[in-house]
Motif scaffolding. Sequence first.
Motif, PDB file in Angstrom:
ATOM      1  N   LEU A 150       6.407 -16.600 -11.131  1.00  0.00           N
ATOM      2  CA  LEU A 150       7.044 -15.426 -10.508  1.00  0.00           C
ATOM      3  C   LEU A 150       7.336 -14.315 -11.457  1.00  0.00           C
ATOM      4  O   LEU A 150       7.842 -14.353 -12.546  1.00  0.00           O
ATOM      5  CB  LEU A 150       8.275 -16.006  -9.780  1.00  0.00           C
ATOM      6  CG  LEU A 150       8.545 -17.123  -8.919  1.00  0.00           C
ATOM      7  CD1 LEU A 150       9.667 -17.440  -8.346  1.00  0.00           C
ATOM      8  CD2 LEU A 150       7.441 -16.978  -7.809  1.00  0.00           C
ATOM      9  N   LYS A 153      11.359 -10.022 -10.814  1.00  0.00           N
ATOM     10  CA  LYS A 153      12.316  -9.679  -9.653  1.00  0.00           C
ATOM     11  C   LYS A 153      12.088 -10.919  -8.612  1.00  0.00           C
ATOM     12  O   LYS A 153      13.110 -11.257  -7.720  1.00  0.00           O
ATOM     13  CB  LYS A 153      11.908  -8.078  -9.134  1.00  0.00           C
ATOM     14  CG  LYS A 153      12.360  -7.253  -9.878  1.00  0.00           C
ATOM     15  CD  LYS A 153      12.509  -5.656  -9.189  1.00  0.00           C
ATOM     16  CE  LYS A 153      13.199  -4.699  -9.889  1.00  0.00           C
ATOM     17  NZ  LYS A 153      12.649  -4.559 -11.456  1.00  0.00           N
ATOM     18  N   GLU A 154      10.873 -11.382  -8.229  1.00  0.00           N
ATOM     19  CA  GLU A 154      10.693 -12.242  -7.418  1.00  0.00           C
ATOM     20  C   GLU A 154      11.453 -13.537  -7.804  1.00  0.00           C
ATOM     21  O   GLU A 154      12.240 -14.055  -6.997  1.00  0.00           O
ATOM     22  CB  GLU A 154       9.195 -12.707  -7.519  1.00  0.00           C
ATOM     23  CG  GLU A 154       8.279 -11.817  -7.124  1.00  0.00           C
ATOM     24  CD  GLU A 154       6.882 -12.135  -7.449  1.00  0.00           C
ATOM     25  OE1 GLU A 154       5.725 -11.714  -6.731  1.00  0.00           O
ATOM     26  OE2 GLU A 154       6.495 -12.900  -8.165  1.00  0.00           O
ATOM     27  N   TRP A 179      18.259  -5.198  -8.896  1.00  0.00           N
ATOM     28  CA  TRP A 179      17.924  -3.867  -9.141  1.00  0.00           C
ATOM     29  C   TRP A 179      18.908  -3.243 -10.121  1.00  0.00           C
ATOM     30  O   TRP A 179      18.785  -2.314 -10.464  1.00  0.00           O
ATOM     31  CB  TRP A 179      17.345  -3.312  -7.997  1.00  0.00           C
ATOM     32  CG  TRP A 179      15.850  -3.326  -7.668  1.00  0.00           C
ATOM     33  CD1 TRP A 179      14.775  -2.764  -8.162  1.00  0.00           C
ATOM     34  CD2 TRP A 179      15.398  -4.298  -6.599  1.00  0.00           C
ATOM     35  NE1 TRP A 179      13.682  -3.005  -7.539  1.00  0.00           N
ATOM     36  CE2 TRP A 179      13.982  -4.025  -6.591  1.00  0.00           C
ATOM     37  CE3 TRP A 179      16.144  -5.519  -5.919  1.00  0.00           C
ATOM     38  CZ2 TRP A 179      13.243  -5.208  -5.911  1.00  0.00           C
ATOM     39  CZ3 TRP A 179      15.060  -6.261  -5.370  1.00  0.00           C
ATOM     40  CH2 TRP A 179      13.842  -6.065  -5.120  1.00  0.00           C
ATOM     41  N   ASN A 189      12.080  -1.853  -1.054  1.00  0.00           N
ATOM     42  CA  ASN A 189      11.633  -2.731  -2.400  1.00  0.00           C
ATOM     43  C   ASN A 189      12.118  -4.050  -2.175  1.00  0.00           C
ATOM     44  O   ASN A 189      11.306  -4.970  -2.344  1.00  0.00           O
ATOM     45  CB  ASN A 189      12.441  -2.249  -3.274  1.00  0.00           C
ATOM     46  CG  ASN A 189      12.207  -0.909  -3.863  1.00  0.00           C
ATOM     47  OD1 ASN A 189      12.455  -0.077  -2.917  1.00  0.00           O
ATOM     48  ND2 ASN A 189      11.783  -0.561  -4.859  1.00  0.00           N
ATOM     49  N   TYR A 193       9.235  -7.473  -2.071  1.00  0.00           N
ATOM     50  CA  TYR A 193       9.253  -8.475  -2.803  1.00  0.00           C
ATOM     51  C   TYR A 193       9.304  -9.914  -1.870  1.00  0.00           C
ATOM     52  O   TYR A 193       9.047 -10.985  -2.447  1.00  0.00           O
ATOM     53  CB  TYR A 193      10.444  -8.488  -3.967  1.00  0.00           C
ATOM     54  CG  TYR A 193      10.043  -7.629  -5.169  1.00  0.00           C
ATOM     55  CD1 TYR A 193       9.458  -8.133  -6.044  1.00  0.00           C
ATOM     56  CD2 TYR A 193      10.002  -6.155  -4.787  1.00  0.00           C
ATOM     57  CE1 TYR A 193       8.841  -7.431  -7.092  1.00  0.00           C
ATOM     58  CE2 TYR A 193       9.421  -5.450  -6.081  1.00  0.00           C
ATOM     59  CZ  TYR A 193       8.914  -6.144  -7.028  1.00  0.00           C
ATOM     60  OH  TYR A 193       8.593  -5.340  -8.216  1.00  0.00           O
ATOM     61  N   PHE A 196       6.014 -10.699  -0.909  1.00  0.00           N
ATOM     62  CA  PHE A 196       5.286 -11.467  -2.227  1.00  0.00           C
ATOM     63  C   PHE A 196       5.886 -12.861  -2.056  1.00  0.00           C
ATOM     64  O   PHE A 196       4.677 -13.754  -2.196  1.00  0.00           O
ATOM     65  CB  PHE A 196       5.750 -10.801  -3.444  1.00  0.00           C
ATOM     66  CG  PHE A 196       5.256  -9.419  -3.710  1.00  0.00           C
ATOM     67  CD1 PHE A 196       4.131  -8.891  -3.007  1.00  0.00           C
ATOM     68  CD2 PHE A 196       5.623  -8.608  -4.692  1.00  0.00           C
ATOM     69  CE1 PHE A 196       3.769  -7.503  -3.180  1.00  0.00           C
ATOM     70  CE2 PHE A 196       5.207  -7.250  -5.077  1.00  0.00           C
ATOM     71  CZ  PHE A 196       4.461  -6.715  -4.142  1.00  0.00           C
ATOM     72  N   LEU A 197       7.067 -13.224  -2.138  1.00  0.00           N
ATOM     73  CA  LEU A 197       7.538 -14.421  -2.161  1.00  0.00           C
ATOM     74  C   LEU A 197       7.132 -15.284  -0.909  1.00  0.00           C
ATOM     75  O   LEU A 197       6.772 -16.625  -1.220  1.00  0.00           O
ATOM     76  CB  LEU A 197       9.003 -14.647  -2.294  1.00  0.00           C
ATOM     77  CG  LEU A 197       9.711 -14.148  -3.571  1.00  0.00           C
ATOM     78  CD1 LEU A 197      11.034 -13.835  -3.463  1.00  0.00           C
ATOM     79  CD2 LEU A 197       9.356 -15.296  -4.614  1.00  0.00           C
TER      80      LEU A 197
END
Length: 223
Positions: A150, A153-154, A179, A189, A193, A196-197
Amino acid sequence: MRVLIVEDEVRLADTLGELLRTQKYSYDIVYDGEDGLAYAESGIYDVIILDIMLPKMNGFEVVRNLRKKKINTPVILLTARDEVSDKVKGLDSGADDYLTKPFSSEELLARIRALTRRQGEVVLDELTFSDLVLNLANYQLSCGGKSIHLGFKEFEIMRLLMANPAAVLSKDELLSKVWGYDSDAEDNNVEVYISFLRKKLQFLGSKVNIATVRRLGYHLEEN
Ligand code: CA
């Protein structure tokens, strides 16, 4: 882990930031006591490193105000003066620890570790939820025999979700914790993410899904 640095000596503040970065801690830096208090009041920090001699409001007053507001984030006071009276005054005002400048990096890091342990944040190597294992040292998320790396941030988002499996985490909370309090990042944002996860969870073939609770935020659920 997120640390607040309140230090008006810009070079020292930057050095502290760099040091924290090597430990993969997140941090914010502010340069006077008033900003220090305002940031600390957000309650998002795990530790506050606070200089005593500061413009606008000194470190003693910052801690006293925080404690009055029932914000119990551990505070390490920094000072150039090596005086017993300062030390006593600092601890009386509600600080948890005290470090005299100049100090070694190792010493500061050791104090930070000690304070976060004392506060009950167990220093774990990994977090688990259902069929998922998140390695906190190398950012690998695993499920069965598969694993995936990962990004920072993930990782931070996944860590928060897995550490608070019963809670719904709001976008605001994720934004400020991942953040930073004064970042320009926006809600979308977080959404990016999270998506993505979700893709990574699919890739891993995990039973776990990141569920959206409308207007409230996110939590993990097991299918
Ligand atoms: Ca100072």
